[in-house]
Design a protein around this motif. Sequence first.
Motif, PDB file in Angstrom:
ATOM      1  N   ASN A   1       8.245  -7.699   1.689  1.00 44.36           N
ATOM      2  CA  ASN A   1       7.594  -8.906   2.193  1.00 44.36           C
ATOM      3  C   ASN A   1       8.238 -10.271   2.579  1.00 44.36           C
ATOM      4  OD1 ASN A   1       5.790  -7.770  -0.387  1.00 44.36           O
ATOM      5  ND2 ASN A   1       4.941  -7.523   1.751  1.00 44.36           N
TER       6      ASN A   1
ATOM      7  N   LYS B   1       8.596 -19.018   1.162  1.00 40.05           N
ATOM      8  CA  LYS B   1       8.173 -19.934   2.298  1.00 40.05           C
ATOM      9  C   LYS B   1       8.615 -21.279   2.388  1.00 40.05           C
ATOM     10  CE  LYS B   1       4.107 -17.219   3.665  1.00 40.05           C
ATOM     11  NZ  LYS B   1       2.547 -17.225   3.839  1.00 40.05           N
TER      12      LYS B   1
ATOM     13  N   TRP C   1       7.626 -13.584   5.251  1.00 41.01           N
ATOM     14  CA  TRP C   1       7.656 -14.904   4.735  1.00 41.01           C
ATOM     15  C   TRP C   1       8.784 -16.031   5.135  1.00 41.01           C
ATOM     16  CZ3 TRP C   1       7.611 -13.148  -1.078  1.00 41.01           C
ATOM     17  CH2 TRP C   1       6.431 -12.224  -1.433  1.00 41.01           C
TER      18      TRP C   1
ATOM     19  N   GLU D   1       5.771 -15.644  -3.014  1.00 42.40           N
ATOM     20  CA  GLU D   1       5.666 -15.938  -1.442  1.00 42.40           C
ATOM     21  C   GLU D   1       5.719 -17.421  -1.248  1.00 42.40           C
ATOM     22  OE1 GLU D   1       2.105 -15.308   1.642  1.00 42.40           O
ATOM     23  OE2 GLU D   1       1.941 -14.495  -0.129  1.00 42.40           O
TER      24      GLU D   1
END
Length: 762
Positions: free
Chosen positions: A729, A598, A733, A594
């Motif tokens: 996900n 990001k 992100w 993650e």
Amino acid sequence: MDLDALRRADFSLLDDAVDDWSTMVKDLETLKEEAEKGLRGTANKAEWAGVNADVSKEFIGKTTEEFKDAHGQAESIYKILRDTRNELKGYKGQLLDAIERGRLKKLTVIGYEGGFTVTTDVPPEGRAQEDKDNKGEITALRDELQKILDKATESDKSAGTVLTAIADQSRLGFSDVNYNSRDEAADAIKKADELARLAKKPEDLTPAEFDRLNEGLKDYANDELFAERFATSLGPNGTLTFWTGVNDPHSAWELGHKRSDKFDDLQKNLSLTLATASQSDSAAMSDWKYRMTDLADKPVGRNGGFPLGVQVMTNLMRFGNYDDRFLVDYGDKVIETEKKFTGNGRHGAWTRTGGDQLLNRTGTDSGWDPMTGYLKGLSNSPDAATEFFNGTFVTKDEDHDFTHDTDGDGKEGKRTLSNFDYLFEERDWPQDTDNKGEDSIAGRNYLAAALEAATTGHPAGEIPTVDTPPHNAEQAKLTENLVASISEDPGRLTEKGYMSDSVGQIASEYLADINRATADAPEGNDSVARLFPISGTPAEMKHVDVTRFLVAVGQDPEGYAAIEVSQKTYMARLMEFHLNPDLPADQRYDQSAEATVKEIARRSGEIGGTLALGRNEAVLGPAKEADGDFENAVNQKKNLISGTTGTLVGVGTSFIASPAVGAGVGGAAGTVTSMVLEQFFKDSDPEFTKELGRDIGERWENSKDANTAMAHNAAVAAAKAHNSPYAGNVDEWTRIGTTDGFNDASTAGHQMARDLETEIPD
């Protein structure tokens, strides 16, 4: 060649030499192929770092080229020896046949050192009368034999001349010569002598002779033997006198009237020929380069006046790849002469008056400023350009007026200026016009092109390849200085937007370094270095300098496009690289998936947002650029890169270091990047599909949406390709990362505006 030498010639040793060279050619061909496929192929797939990145890979590339040159030179020598042996054997046979035919006619041939005699085969007391009675047959045989000997002499002499010339071309290593026959090489030397004779009389050159000279130089410009022979036969002073003479409207008025439309071709062909010649290491060419450099500050014009040698020669440096050492040495002389005529940079020089002849015929400028042509030459020669710009113009101990606050106490002191500092920041460039009567931009435009070559390691206007070496310390230092200089005064670029295409290309090849700078990592932080791996020497830049730099470059369509498209390419490759579960631990970013996604999206978003600030300034500010200009530039850049993505989609440390070049490493590597970029290159982003109007908020959101979509596509594709459990996900992100990046860009942009007392629209 003496008659007895040919009549009794034993060719067994020459036969052995020909056989040996034939074997050598075959062996070198095998080595050449092994070096190309094995040595270079393996090197391009390897991941290089540290000294290996700076030295070993480049050395391997040069070694491979040496094998290629060795094969070409050996093949040429073999063919020359083979042709000469066959010819001499043929001439020996003709000689023996002629002597035998004479014997049947009771004629005898007596050879001696330096000549031969044909006489009748009778006792001495009756020979005088017999010779008189058979004078016709004696003369015919003598003439036939002499013709055979003349041809054999020419064959032997031309072979010696050609072989010596080939051997002299390269003092170390091998020359890039490749001839199919002895005659082909000999003809090149003969042609050089013929054209040099024409060039020695520029004031008497007829239009027909001009055409012969121009066409000959065009045909042979890349021929090493021809070029060296032509240049050394004409001589340094003859070269300068020739170009000055043909451009003199008084002494060459007929050429000016009838061939002025061909002068640009002649300038190019002559420049290419001299560039090829400069690569020779022959004693004659080494002397030529030394004396040409010495003539730089000497008058060439009539009555001992202008132009100087440096003004003439630099116009013959605009095309071709000149020898690096010669270019640097000549550059030192250019700087020395510049300092002399400008009072160490206190004032301008080199302004052309109406009565001065043109020295440049390309139409971009008059050629009167020697720096313009010299910089154009540097743009073709990266290594020489790097060394030149990092050289010193003036030291703080010299007599000059350049000052700055040396220690932050508010007191000005003399400063040392590099050649880059002087040319990019301080020089008083002379006024000049192009062939349309408009202000010439050539000088500074070629300055930018030369800087592109100096910082990237490849000629300006080209795209780096897998053979382009990683950035070295000198290139990185120059890039740092360029970014800092534009940050200090963005007008150095924005007021000369035509330089932005080269500056944008430079930035596109330093995106790893730029991304690192935006991360604001503490000194010595290895984590960011792993996130943005660099092969070679990193360019250390301040975050604030990068922001100001990107806003400045982003105000020009071509500069904007170079960075925007390359950054999206780089970001997609980073996603694929870091989301690969097989990435070795010592290369892995030490954060979660993650945090990795990001951070990549955030840094890319900040760069995209900062470029958007520059674009908005250009469209909505005083410049009033059109959105369509940016759109067209971006699409052109997409087309350029999309043509290479099929072969440049591999990943690895060396690949990630530059978004424009890399090596495939097999397996799934490159699949994600290729797919994402293919979609990017096929479709126009929302940002570029319509005229965005005057609403800053809408423009900003559209830019952010376009960057978010690209980050999303790259992350999702990488996650799915590697069967990552967090594929669902990454959408969130990348959205968060890109938003944070655009916020960073907005904050930094407004801080920049306050520092520079300008306006960035809210």
